[in-house]
Design an enzyme around this catalytic site. Structure first.
Site, PDB file in Angstrom:
ATOM      1  N   GLY A   7       0.579  -1.138  -0.261  1.00  0.00           N
ATOM      2  CA  GLY A   7       0.190   0.144   0.074  1.00  0.00           C
ATOM      3  C   GLY A   7       1.017   1.063   0.164  1.00  0.00           C
ATOM      4  N   CYS A   8       2.054   1.044   0.042  1.00  0.00           N
ATOM      5  CA  CYS A   8       2.779   2.576  -0.119  1.00  0.00           C
ATOM      6  C   CYS A   8       2.983   2.992  -1.619  1.00  0.00           C
ATOM      7  CB  CYS A   8       4.109   2.254   0.267  1.00  0.00           C
ATOM      8  SG  CYS A   8       5.558   3.777   0.459  1.00  0.00           S
ATOM      9  N   GLY A   9       1.978   4.466  -1.315  1.00  0.00           N
ATOM     10  CA  GLY A   9       2.389   4.869  -2.800  1.00  0.00           C
ATOM     11  C   GLY A   9       3.580   6.462  -2.926  1.00  0.00           C
TER      12      GLY A   9
END
Length: 272
Positions: free
Chosen positions: A108-110
């Site tokens: 989920g790290c954008g």
């Protein structure tokens, strides 16, 4: 393709002792998004709705402006992960080659791996929709989420992003271990189903960081509703983009941080 949910053995400890059993947990795989043969991003994601993920990521990151600009899409499963191979229309492929960068991040790290502060803080298109929503519609959409979160119902560890239309309620929902991924999947689902993102609200089961506001702006939705709190940067970005941001939505209450004019206790007629 791997199942998005896996059952694993576990030992449950209570005050009166331990007992063997099973637990449903979410699957997580490395997903590489490639364009015209070059990798653009590698994300850890749930192996479900990957077509939506490919299209939604491409739209929310500004790689394409419309889904048809992805001329071909192949999903290739490998031993160590999944490749989403896309071929773009010539003009889009040339534009991407000029702004090529590589992103690699944990679940989920954008932002991990972005090598440009300007890219991280990119300006988003303003949302100037006159659509109004009633507080009752927002509460109703929130109440409808739990029964629709099938993967989270099994695992109790998945994020969801949903889209609701005034007078119709929730019309689309996608889940993932990553909150950014869930929103990208929702973006792709709306585009593939021909649903106008400017016509409704985005609902998030997570906190609201700046990337979530940026992605919602690319969808064109005038309202974000989230169950957790926003960051200060997310509030500033939503204010600048003309997006109504409602958060800390729990039970029958929520807090509105930006552009409160779009929400009323009752809305007699929806103006689009």
């Amino acid at each position: 393709m791997k199942s998005p949910v896996r059952r694993v053995p576990r030992m449950l400890w209570r005050a009166d002792g331990a007992a063997a059993g099973e637990r449903a947990i979410p699957e997580e795989v490395a997903v590489a998004l490639t364009y015209d043969g070059s990798t653009q991003a590698v994300m850890m994601a749930t192996p479900a709705d990957l077509e939506d993920f490919a299209v939604g990521f491409s739209l929310s990151e500004g790689i394409v402006a419309d889904a048809p600009e992805i001329e071909r899409l192949e999903i290739v499963e490998q031993e160590i992960g999944v490749e989403l191979r896309m071929w773009l229309a010539a003009s889009r492929g040339q534009a991407l080659a000029q702004r090529r960068r590589y992103m690699a991040g944990p679940t989920g790290c954008g932002l991990c791996g972005i090598d440009s502060l300007a890219e991280a803080m990119r300006r988003v298109p303003p949302v100037d929709q006159a659509t109004r929503f009633s507080a009752r519609e927002i509460r109703g959409a929130l109440a409808a989420l739990a029964p629709l979160q099938l993967l989270n119902g099994e695992t109790h560890s998945m994020h969801a992003a949903a889209f609701a239309l005034p007078g119709k309620g929730v019309v689309a929902l996608r889940e993932d271990v990553g909150r950014h991924n869930a929103l990208d999947k929702l973006c792709g689902a709306l585009a593939r189903d021909g649903i106008d993102g400017a016509s409704g609200m985005v609902i998030l089961t997570s906190r609201v960081s700046v990337e979530m506001v940026q992605k919602t702006a690319m969808i064109g939705a005038p309202l974000i509703v989230a169950v957790s709190a926003p960051t200060a940067l997310a509030v500033r970005t939503a204010e600048a983009a003309g997006i109504t941001l409602a958060a800390i939505a729990r039970g029958d209450s929520f807090e509105v941080f930006t552009h409160p004019h779009r929400i009323a206790e009752e809305v007699a007629a929806h103006v689009v």
